[in-house]
Scaffold this motif. Structure first.
Motif, PDB file in Angstrom:
ATOM      1  N   HIS A  14     104.226  -6.023  57.883  1.00 42.46           N
ATOM      2  CA  HIS A  14     103.190  -7.055  57.909  1.00 42.46           C
ATOM      3  C   HIS A  14     102.397  -7.048  59.219  1.00 42.46           C
ATOM      4  O   HIS A  14     101.198  -7.346  59.225  1.00 42.46           O
ATOM      5  CB  HIS A  14     103.848  -8.426  57.675  1.00 42.46           C
ATOM      6  CG  HIS A  14     102.923  -9.587  57.696  1.00 42.46           C
ATOM      7  ND1 HIS A  14     101.992  -9.818  56.712  1.00 42.46           N
ATOM      8  CD2 HIS A  14     102.764 -10.579  58.608  1.00 42.46           C
ATOM      9  CE1 HIS A  14     101.311 -10.917  57.006  1.00 42.46           C
ATOM     10  NE2 HIS A  14     101.767 -11.399  58.150  1.00 42.46           N
ATOM     11  N   VAL A  15     103.052  -6.700  60.346  1.00 45.70           N
ATOM     12  CA  VAL A  15     102.402  -6.801  61.659  1.00 45.70           C
ATOM     13  C   VAL A  15     102.123  -5.452  62.326  1.00 45.70           C
ATOM     14  O   VAL A  15     101.610  -5.416  63.451  1.00 45.70           O
ATOM     15  CB  VAL A  15     103.224  -7.693  62.629  1.00 45.70           C
ATOM     16  CG1 VAL A  15     103.312  -9.117  62.090  1.00 45.70           C
ATOM     17  CG2 VAL A  15     104.599  -7.114  62.901  1.00 45.70           C
ATOM     18  N   ASN A  16     102.418  -4.350  61.656  1.00 46.36           N
ATOM     19  CA  ASN A  16     102.256  -3.023  62.261  1.00 46.36           C
ATOM     20  C   ASN A  16     100.874  -2.821  62.886  1.00 46.36           C
ATOM     21  O   ASN A  16     100.771  -2.364  64.027  1.00 46.36           O
ATOM     22  CB  ASN A  16     102.514  -1.928  61.222  1.00 46.36           C
ATOM     23  CG  ASN A  16     103.818  -1.218  61.472  1.00 46.36           C
ATOM     24  OD1 ASN A  16     104.232  -1.015  62.603  1.00 46.36           O
ATOM     25  ND2 ASN A  16     104.467  -0.826  60.397  1.00 46.36           N
TER      26      ASN A  16
ATOM     27  N   GLY B 157     103.442 -13.090  53.095  1.00 49.01           N
ATOM     28  CA  GLY B 157     103.261 -14.055  52.022  1.00 49.01           C
ATOM     29  C   GLY B 157     102.869 -15.467  52.446  1.00 49.01           C
ATOM     30  O   GLY B 157     102.680 -16.319  51.593  1.00 49.01           O
ATOM     31  N   ASN B 158     102.731 -15.746  53.775  1.00 43.98           N
ATOM     32  CA  ASN B 158     102.369 -17.121  54.138  1.00 43.98           C
ATOM     33  C   ASN B 158     100.862 -17.328  54.281  1.00 43.98           C
ATOM     34  O   ASN B 158     100.413 -18.418  54.615  1.00 43.98           O
ATOM     35  CB  ASN B 158     103.113 -17.605  55.394  1.00 43.98           C
ATOM     36  CG  ASN B 158     102.589 -17.055  56.706  1.00 43.98           C
ATOM     37  OD1 ASN B 158     101.710 -16.187  56.738  1.00 43.98           O
ATOM     38  ND2 ASN B 158     103.148 -17.548  57.801  1.00 43.98           N
ATOM     39  N   GLY B 159     100.070 -16.282  54.034  1.00 44.66           N
ATOM     40  CA  GLY B 159      98.621 -16.404  54.048  1.00 44.66           C
ATOM     41  C   GLY B 159      97.987 -16.379  55.424  1.00 44.66           C
ATOM     42  O   GLY B 159      96.763 -16.487  55.541  1.00 44.66           O
ATOM     43  N   ILE B 160      98.791 -16.248  56.470  1.00 43.41           N
ATOM     44  CA  ILE B 160      98.246 -16.182  57.830  1.00 43.41           C
ATOM     45  C   ILE B 160      98.118 -14.719  58.226  1.00 43.41           C
ATOM     46  O   ILE B 160      99.079 -13.956  58.144  1.00 43.41           O
ATOM     47  CB  ILE B 160      99.146 -16.935  58.831  1.00 43.41           C
ATOM     48  CG1 ILE B 160      99.240 -18.421  58.450  1.00 43.41           C
ATOM     49  CG2 ILE B 160      98.635 -16.769  60.263  1.00 43.41           C
ATOM     50  CD1 ILE B 160     100.243 -19.212  59.262  1.00 43.41           C
ATOM     51  N   HIS B 161      96.913 -14.323  58.646  1.00 38.97           N
ATOM     52  CA  HIS B 161      96.660 -12.938  59.050  1.00 38.97           C
ATOM     53  C   HIS B 161      97.237 -12.707  60.448  1.00 38.97           C
ATOM     54  O   HIS B 161      97.039 -13.538  61.336  1.00 38.97           O
ATOM     55  CB  HIS B 161      95.155 -12.661  59.031  1.00 38.97           C
ATOM     56  CG  HIS B 161      94.821 -11.242  59.308  1.00 38.97           C
ATOM     57  ND1 HIS B 161      95.004 -10.248  58.378  1.00 38.97           N
ATOM     58  CD2 HIS B 161      94.355 -10.638  60.425  1.00 38.97           C
ATOM     59  CE1 HIS B 161      94.647  -9.089  58.896  1.00 38.97           C
ATOM     60  NE2 HIS B 161      94.244  -9.302  60.146  1.00 38.97           N
ATOM     61  N   PRO B 162      97.949 -11.588  60.669  1.00 41.58           N
ATOM     62  CA  PRO B 162      98.490 -11.310  62.009  1.00 41.58           C
ATOM     63  C   PRO B 162      97.373 -11.204  63.056  1.00 41.58           C
ATOM     64  O   PRO B 162      96.397 -10.498  62.849  1.00 41.58           O
ATOM     65  CB  PRO B 162      99.194  -9.964  61.840  1.00 41.58           C
ATOM     66  CG  PRO B 162      99.437  -9.817  60.375  1.00 41.58           C
ATOM     67  CD  PRO B 162      98.323 -10.552  59.698  1.00 41.58           C
TER      68      PRO B 162
END
Length: 185
Positions: free
Chosen positions: A54-56, A146-151
């Motif tokens: 998700h954060v790569n 899945g929480n909808g917050i963009h890294p």
């Protein structure tokens, strides 16, 4: 997918030294070689964790941006590769190339370094000052799969920006959340 938090070790802790194989270059790398003039970021990552996936992109962006400003960075993979072959050194090399890691991706096959850092999850972030004393540990930002917050790396960036602006890093730090490190039995 377990939700394991960082252990949040004491601020001021000295960075444990290491000499690990960089799976990108196939050379041994030490903490002293990674150390940045302004600070050093040590990240515990792996290939298969959905939290890391998700954060790569944001991790690579931060490492690239802050390298120009005097920060050294490295990622360490400490999972048990006999049970998780997708995290093997060969796969680490492929993963680093695919995601354009500009920092060493180190293999901690004995898991001694993860234990020395008291790393608990992937991703787990440790930021040290120019004297290799811990000034930040915890989450990249509030985003999760899945929480909808963009890294956006907000929490880590704020700590690094504090160093650049000669401000004290806030001690109000949130633990990272991710998959537990896969310990050998």
């Amino acid at each position: 997918m377990s939700l394991t938090p960082s252990n949040m070790i004491s601020l001021g802790t000295k960075a444990p030294d290491f000499k690990l194989m960089d799976t990108i270059t196939d050379h041994l790398v030490t903490l002293e070689e990674i150390k940045g003039e302004r600070g050093t970021l040590i990240m515990f990552l792996c290939n298969h964790c959905p939290f890391v996936k998700h954060v790569n992109e944001e991790i690579v962006r931060i490492a690239n941006e802050y390298r120009q400003l005097g920060f050294g960075s490295a990622a360490i993979m400490s999972n048990d590769t006999s049970k998780y072959p997708q995290d093997s050194p060969e796969r680490m090399k492929e993963h680093a190339a695919k995601h354009q890691y500009s920092f060493p991706y180190l293999f901690d096959g004995t898991q001694e370094i993860a234990k020395a850092y008291d790393a608990a999850c992937t991703p787990d972030f440790f930021l040290f000052d120019d004297e290799l004393k811990l000034i930040y540990r915890g989450q990249l930002d509030d985003s999760r799969p899945g929480n909808g917050i963009h890294p956006n790396g907000r929490d880590l960036r704020e700590a690094m920006d504090s160093v650049l602006n000669n401000r004290k890093v806030t001690e109000d730090q949130k633990p990272s959340i991710g998959c537990n490190i896969k310990w050998k039995e």
